[in-house]
Design an enzyme around this catalytic site. Structure first.
Site, PDB file in Angstrom:
ATOM      1  N   CYS A   1      -3.926   5.601  -2.398  1.00 51.63           N
ATOM      2  CA  CYS A   1      -4.912   4.414  -2.844  1.00 51.63           C
ATOM      3  C   CYS A   1      -4.322   5.215  -4.630  1.00 51.63           C
ATOM      4  CB  CYS A   1      -5.535   3.799  -3.281  1.00 51.63           C
ATOM      5  SG  CYS A   1      -6.355   2.845  -3.877  1.00 51.63           S
TER       6      CYS A   1
ATOM      7  N   ASN B   1      -1.714   5.547   4.774  1.00 52.77           N
ATOM      8  CA  ASN B   1      -2.010   4.521   5.585  1.00 52.77           C
ATOM      9  C   ASN B   1      -1.498   5.281   7.378  1.00 52.77           C
ATOM     10  OD1 ASN B   1      -1.041   2.835   4.175  1.00 52.77           O
ATOM     11  ND2 ASN B   1      -3.307   2.016   4.864  1.00 52.77           N
TER      12      ASN B   1
ATOM     13  N   HIS C   1      -7.866  -0.633   8.790  1.00 55.14           N
ATOM     14  CA  HIS C   1      -7.025  -0.296   8.165  1.00 55.14           C
ATOM     15  C   HIS C   1      -7.502   1.126   7.708  1.00 55.14           C
ATOM     16  CE1 HIS C   1      -4.122  -1.319   3.872  1.00 55.14           C
ATOM     17  NE2 HIS C   1      -6.001   0.028   4.038  1.00 55.14           N
TER      18      HIS C   1
ATOM     19  N   ASP D   1       0.685  -1.325   0.038  1.00 60.41           N
ATOM     20  CA  ASP D   1       0.151  -0.137  -0.228  1.00 60.41           C
ATOM     21  C   ASP D   1       1.073   1.028   0.039  1.00 60.41           C
ATOM     22  OD1 ASP D   1      -2.255   1.964   0.164  1.00 60.41           O
ATOM     23  OD2 ASP D   1      -3.019   0.625   1.983  1.00 60.41           O
TER      24      ASP D   1
END
Ligand code: HMG
Ligand code: MG
Length: 314
Positions: free
Chosen positions: A246, A255, A213, A22
């Protein structure tokens, strides 16, 4: 205890490090395979026991993950360390297993529009695509984790009703996900909206099978981890130095930083098995490798303190 499956007295927390996937999937500049592998090696040395290493998606859609084969071949193997990879369909699953994957993650969304933009199909079609993945995984003895994106808000549709998240989560759980990871993809959640969402999901999936998440776009991710921990969650995804974003959620930031989560959890008396000093070293190292400041205030503060001590010791 009122929430099914929650064990709020349990102090052991599982951290799934998603930085190599990610964190790096959205980097504009190519990141060398060797740099990714060194990052993974350092994370494992710091005590991370679950690392999401790469994804088996289309290299046309996400070019940064095109080196998945090389990554899998050269992963630092160590007893007790599990590597997971994203697989959007059977093609990805088969390629991942051929490359040695023992754990994969499928990813769905609670928003129709995000599902279309991210994986080019509706939510129902995505679940239909995952069915043969779960069947094959069962035959091959591969563990499957399920993701739900846009659990609070969607970049295209706005706020998302908790019941929609609960519905997709339940489907992924019933298909055989050992854990459902709840993605606040664009980081718009607050402790109140996260807990409303968790309340709905926990009616359908036991809390011990849920993970948080949380992306940090609005600076709420660490508060959301805390609220979820208090709710009873004992599994969290995070990215060293807060790397990431993303590709199909424009403007969304990385994150929650792994070092921030570890500091929070250790402060609460929880156990992670992670060495915060080594993690801060890793955060500083990867930030330098990518040519930027560490994304975590904690890392910047610890580095400044170390520099002061070195200076004072001269
Ligand atoms: P598609 O175009 O609908 O797929 O893409 P298709 O089945 O029609 O196939 C088209 C082409 O893609 C074909 O190749 C296939 O072989 C190939 P061509 O004949 O044109 O040369 N293809 C593949 N190649 C490699 N690996 C595969 C694969 N499947 C088909 N697995 C697809 C559908 C899902 C593949 C595409 O939309 C895709 O790759 N999307 C990228 C999704 C992605 O990686 N998003 C970011 C990760 S999700 C995320 O970040 C959220 C999360 O962090 C949680 C949160 O924060 O919310 C998890
Ligand atoms: Mg994410």
């Amino acid at each position: 205890m009122s929430i099914e499956g929650a064990d709020v007295d349990n102090k052991a927390v599982r951290i799934v490090e998603v930085g190599p996937r990610d964190g790096l999937q959205n980097e504009k500049q190519p990141v060398a395979t060797q740099t990714k592998l060194e990052l993974i090696e350092r994370l494992v040395q710091a005590g991370l026991r679950v690392v999401e290493a790469t994804s088996f998606v289309s290299p046309k859609w996400v070019p940064q993950m095109a080196d998945h084969g090389d990554i899998m071949q050269r992963l630092p193997l160590q007893p007790g360390v599990a590597y997971s990879v994203l697989t959007p369909n059977l093609k990805g699953f088969e390629a991942a297993v051929a490359a040695g994957a023992k754990e994969v993650a499928v990813f769905a969304a609670a928003s129709e529009t995000f599902s279309q933009r991210n994986i080019n199909c509706s939510v129902a079609e995505s679940i239909a695509r995952f069915r043969p993945v779960f069947d094959a995984a069962r035959r091959e003895g591969v563990r499957v984790r399920g993701y739900v994106s846009c659990v609070v808000g969607c970049p295209y549709e706005g706020p998302i009703a908790p019941e929609r998240v609960a519905d997709v989560s339940a489907q992924l759980y019933e298909l055989g996900s050992y854990e459902v990871s709840l993605g606040d993809t664009i980081g718009v959640g607050t402790p109140a909206s996260i807990v409303r969402m968790l309340d709905a999901v926990a009616r359908r999936v036991p809390v011990r099978h849920l993970a948080g998440h949380y992306h940090d776009t609005y600076g709420m991710a660490i508060a959301n981890v805390h609220a979820s921990y208090e709710f009873g969650l004992r599994s969290f995804d995070s990215s060293v130095s807060g790397l990431g974003g993303c590709p199909y959620a424009k403007g969304a930031s990385g994150n929650v930083a792994t070092e921030d989560v570890v500091y929070l959890l250790h402060g609460l008396g929880a156990q992670t098995g992670i060495d915060l000093d080594l993690l801060v070293d890793t955060s500083a190292w990867v930030s330098a490798a990518l040519g930027r400041e560490p994304g975590s205030k904690l890392t910047r503060a610890m580095l400044a303190r170390r520099a002061m001590h070195t200076e004072a010791g001269r």
